[in-house]
Design an enzyme around this catalytic site. Structure first.
Site, PDB file in Angstrom:
ATOM      1  N   ASP A  71       0.635  -1.038  -0.036  1.00 52.28           N
ATOM      2  CA  ASP A  71      -0.234   0.115   0.227  1.00 52.28           C
ATOM      3  C   ASP A  71       0.683   1.406   0.197  1.00 52.28           C
ATOM      4  OD1 ASP A  71      -1.737   1.706   1.027  1.00 52.28           O
ATOM      5  OD2 ASP A  71      -1.899   2.006   2.922  1.00 52.28           O
ATOM      6  N   ASN A  96       3.821   6.932   4.396  1.00 54.74           N
ATOM      7  CA  ASN A  96       4.773   5.207   4.665  1.00 54.74           C
ATOM      8  C   ASN A  96       4.168   4.883   3.390  1.00 54.74           C
ATOM      9  OD1 ASN A  96       6.173   5.498   7.030  1.00 54.74           O
ATOM     10  ND2 ASN A  96       3.828   6.020   7.844  1.00 54.74           N
ATOM     11  N   GLY A 133      -9.485   7.782  -5.174  1.00 54.93           N
ATOM     12  CA  GLY A 133      -8.156   7.118  -4.303  1.00 54.93           C
ATOM     13  C   GLY A 133      -8.326   5.707  -3.833  1.00 54.93           C
ATOM     14  N   SER A 134      -7.219   4.777  -4.717  1.00 55.14           N
ATOM     15  CA  SER A 134      -7.579   3.567  -4.391  1.00 55.14           C
ATOM     16  C   SER A 134      -7.457   2.923  -3.191  1.00 55.14           C
ATOM     17  CB  SER A 134      -6.602   2.724  -5.164  1.00 55.14           C
ATOM     18  OG  SER A 134      -5.451   2.781  -4.619  1.00 55.14           O
ATOM     19  N   ASP A 135      -7.493   3.749  -2.059  1.00 54.18           N
ATOM     20  CA  ASP A 135      -7.294   3.576  -0.473  1.00 54.18           C
ATOM     21  C   ASP A 135      -8.105   3.560   0.018  1.00 54.18           C
ATOM     22  OD1 ASP A 135      -6.753   6.101  -1.366  1.00 54.18           O
ATOM     23  OD2 ASP A 135      -5.192   6.890   0.932  1.00 54.18           O
ATOM     24  N   ARG A 136      -9.408   4.342  -1.018  1.00 54.86           N
ATOM     25  CA  ARG A 136     -10.227   4.691  -0.333  1.00 54.86           C
ATOM     26  C   ARG A 136     -11.056   3.600  -0.833  1.00 54.86           C
ATOM     27  NH1 ARG A 136     -12.266  10.827  -1.475  1.00 54.86           N
ATOM     28  NH2 ARG A 136     -13.802  10.264   0.021  1.00 54.86           N
ATOM     29  N   THR A 167      -1.423  10.912   5.930  1.00 54.30           N
ATOM     30  CA  THR A 167      -1.412  12.261   5.470  1.00 54.30           C
ATOM     31  C   THR A 167      -2.768  13.241   5.234  1.00 54.30           C
ATOM     32  OG1 THR A 167      -0.156  10.796   4.029  1.00 54.30           O
ATOM     33  CG2 THR A 167      -0.314  13.261   3.560  1.00 54.30           C
ATOM     34  N   THR A 216       1.549  27.298  24.276  1.00 54.96           N
ATOM     35  CA  THR A 216       1.178  27.036  22.271  1.00 54.96           C
ATOM     36  C   THR A 216       1.060  25.583  22.052  1.00 54.96           C
ATOM     37  OG1 THR A 216       2.472  29.165  22.249  1.00 54.96           O
ATOM     38  CG2 THR A 216       2.924  27.905  20.424  1.00 54.96           C
TER      39      THR A 216
HETATM   40  N1  LIG Z   1       2.107   2.578  13.899  1.00 51.90           N
HETATM   41  C1  LIG Z   1       2.071   3.795  13.924  1.00 51.90           C
HETATM   42  N2  LIG Z   1       2.204   4.923  15.325  1.00 51.90           N
HETATM   43  C2  LIG Z   1       2.302   6.679  15.201  1.00 51.90           C
HETATM   44  N3  LIG Z   1       1.767   6.979  14.325  1.00 51.90           N
HETATM   45  C3  LIG Z   1       2.312   6.442  13.397  1.00 51.90           C
HETATM   46  C4  LIG Z   1       2.185   5.293  12.945  1.00 51.90           C
HETATM   47  N4  LIG Z   1       2.027   4.273  11.312  1.00 51.90           N
HETATM   48  C5  LIG Z   1       1.900   5.774  10.887  1.00 51.90           C
HETATM   49  N5  LIG Z   1       1.777   6.992  12.145  1.00 51.90           N
HETATM   50  C6  LIG Z   1       1.813   8.397  11.640  1.00 51.90           C
HETATM   51  O1  LIG Z   1       1.040   8.574  10.675  1.00 51.90           O
HETATM   52  C7  LIG Z   1       1.025   9.650   9.615  1.00 51.90           C
HETATM   53  C8  LIG Z   1       0.741   9.126   8.623  1.00 51.90           C
HETATM   54  O2  LIG Z   1      -0.109   7.543   8.775  1.00 51.90           O
HETATM   55  P1  LIG Z   1      -0.415   6.287   7.608  1.00 51.90           P
HETATM   56  O3  LIG Z   1      -1.471   6.151   7.887  1.00 51.90           O
HETATM   57  O4  LIG Z   1       0.653   5.616   6.639  1.00 51.90           O
HETATM   58  O5  LIG Z   1      -0.164   7.556   6.192  1.00 51.90           O
HETATM   59  P2  LIG Z   1      -0.800   7.341   4.864  1.00 51.90           P
HETATM   60  O6  LIG Z   1      -1.689   6.552   4.490  1.00 51.90           O
HETATM   61  O7  LIG Z   1      -0.907   9.016   4.143  1.00 51.90           O
HETATM   62  O8  LIG Z   1       1.057   7.101   4.221  1.00 51.90           O
HETATM   63  C9  LIG Z   1       2.149   9.927   9.913  1.00 51.90           C
HETATM   64  O9  LIG Z   1       2.404  11.119  10.676  1.00 51.90           O
HETATM   65  C10 LIG Z   1       3.487   9.116  10.643  1.00 51.90           C
HETATM   66  O10 LIG Z   1       4.647  10.187  11.548  1.00 51.90           O
HETATM   67  C1  LIG Z   2      -7.066  11.658  -0.607  1.00 50.86           C
HETATM   68  C2  LIG Z   2      -5.832  10.948  -0.496  1.00 50.86           C
HETATM   69  C3  LIG Z   2      -4.529  11.761  -0.543  1.00 50.86           C
HETATM   70  C4  LIG Z   2      -5.518  10.447   0.762  1.00 50.86           C
HETATM   71  O1  LIG Z   2      -4.092  10.183   0.860  1.00 50.86           O
HETATM   72  P1  LIG Z   2      -3.485   9.188   2.066  1.00 50.86           P
HETATM   73  O2  LIG Z   2      -3.609   9.984   2.684  1.00 50.86           O
HETATM   74  O3  LIG Z   2      -3.828   8.223   2.367  1.00 50.86           O
HETATM   75  O4  LIG Z   2      -1.626   8.966   2.221  1.00 50.86           O
HETATM   76  C5  LIG Z   2      -5.920   9.567  -1.632  1.00 50.86           C
HETATM   77  O5  LIG Z   2      -6.874   9.313  -0.918  1.00 50.86           O
HETATM   78  C6  LIG Z   2      -5.885  10.247  -3.324  1.00 50.86           C
HETATM   79  O6  LIG Z   2      -4.785  11.022  -3.409  1.00 50.86           O
HETATM   80  N1  LIG Z   2      -6.843  10.581  -3.460  1.00 50.86           N
HETATM   81  C7  LIG Z   2      -7.514  11.066  -4.993  1.00 50.86           C
HETATM   82  C8  LIG Z   2      -8.425  11.783  -4.601  1.00 50.86           C
HETATM   83  C9  LIG Z   2     -10.180  10.980  -4.353  1.00 50.86           C
HETATM   84  O7  LIG Z   2      -9.526  10.359  -3.583  1.00 50.86           O
HETATM   85  O8  LIG Z   2     -11.174  12.081  -4.512  1.00 50.86           O
HETATM   86  K   LIG Z   3      -5.539   8.755   4.332  1.00 50.81           K
END
Ligand SMILES: Nc1ncnc2c1ncn2[C@@H]1O[C@H](COP(=O)(O)OP(=O)(O)O)[C@@H](O)[C@H]1O
Ligand SMILES: CC(C)(COP(=O)(O)O)[C@@H](O)C(=O)NCCC(=O)O
Ligand SMILES: [K+]
EC number: 2.7.1.33
Length: 257
Positions: free
Chosen positions: A7, A12, A108-111, A133, A185
């Site tokens: 993924d 990540n 997005g394919s993750d969705r 992210t 802060t």
């Molecule tokens: N196992 C974990 N424990 C704590 N923080 C994490 C862990 N995995 C990812 N993160 C934090 O979550 C954020 C990204 O999450 P992640 O789901 O991996 O994002 P993406 O799918 O967008 O790559 C980063 O800020 C990372 O530091």
């Molecule tokens: C919204 C996202 C940036 C999330 O990505 P992630 O936080 O998992 O890295 C990703 O699903 C994406 O690029 N989607 C395309 C736009 C959409 O889903 O409409």
């Molecule tokens: K996400």
């Protein structure tokens, strides 16, 4: 059957391996533009070696990516290691989710993977928040149709943006907090990102639960930052950090015949 799931998120890359339904490996690599085919192949081999998985035991692999520039590098690395074609998430694969209301080419394919897992493991209607992210919300109805969602800045991304676009705010990493109102802060920024995201989710969930078409809706939280916001959600939620992996495995099996 042994299947590798890969993924690519914007922060990540998560590589996992399943022996039937049992997860036997999960490794994280940083998402960076500098990955080349040799460095990616070497990193994957290292993950397998560390977990004592030999390449010839692997029956197949599936890739989901929201970073298209890295997709072919990781796909080629997986193919070089497994000697088998990798299944790459795309709108023609069967996922069990109706995405006809959305422009599928841009979704997005993750969705799709999150929704496929929610449908397979929890049944619709369901709302899935994926805290990576970006923070995404994807909602499916009882027929497992994607009816819509939201995309907002992720918890870390909001903190980074505050530090980058102001003179006086520091760069911070999100952390757990039990205080709504900060008195310095750092505490203000943490509650303003962590607590406020949980409260936003809770408020959205309240509205969704009052929608007649979504009666009995389940709320699911996943993603790297999901755990931090859980204490701020005052209702029953399912926390499933493996949702993405389970969804990819489900889609692999639906399409591998
Ligand atoms: N196992 C974990 N424990 C704590 N923080 C994490 C862990 N995995 C990812 N993160 C934090 O979550 C954020 C990204 O999450 P992640 O789901 O991996 O994002 P993406 O799918 O967008 O790559 C980063 O800020 C990372 O530091
Ligand atoms: C919204 C996202 C940036 C999330 O990505 P992630 O936080 O998992 O890295 C990703 O699903 C994406 O690029 N989607 C395309 C736009 C959409 O889903 O409409
Ligand atoms: K996400």
């Amino acid at each position: 059957m042994k299947v590798i799931t890969a993924d690519i998120g914007n922060t990540n890359i998560v590589i996992a391996s399943f022996e039937n339904d049992t997860k036997e490996m999960q490794e994280r690599l940083e998402t960076r533009s500098k990955w080349t085919l040799p460095s990616m192949t070497a990193a994957l081999r290292k993950c397998l070696l560390k977990n004592r998985i030999s390449a010839d035991e692997i029956d197949g692999s599936i890739l989901s990516s929201v970073v298209p520039e890295l997709s072919s590098t990781l796909a080629q690395a997986l193919e070089a290691i497994t000697g088998k074609p990798v299944m790459i998430m795309n709108p023609t694969l069967s996922s069990g989710i109706g995405t006809g209301r959305y422009d599928e080419a841009t979704l997005g394919s993750d969705r799709i993977v999150d929704m496929a897992a929610a449908a397979a493991f929890y049944k619709g209607p369901a709302a899935i928040w994926d805290l990576g992210t970006a923070t995404t919300l994807s909602v499916i109805d009882r027929n497992h149709e994607f009816i819509g969602g939201m995309i907002s800045a992720g918890v870390q991304l909001s903190l980074t943006a505050l530090a980058e676009h102001t003179s006086q705010l520091p760069q911070l990493s999100p952390e757990a907090t039990d205080s709504l109102l900060g008195t310095d802060t750092v505490a203000n920024m943490i509650s303003g990102s962590v607590a406020s995201t949980g409260i936003m989710i809770d408020g959205t969930a309240g509205r969704l639960s009052r929608m007649p078409d979504l009666e009995g809706i389940k709320f699911i939280i996943t993603g790297g930052l999901g755990q931090l916001v859980l204490p701020w959600i005052n209702r029953d939620v399912i926390y499933d950090p493996d949702l993405q992996l389970k969804g990819m495995l489900t889609i692999y099996r639906k399409n591998c015949s």
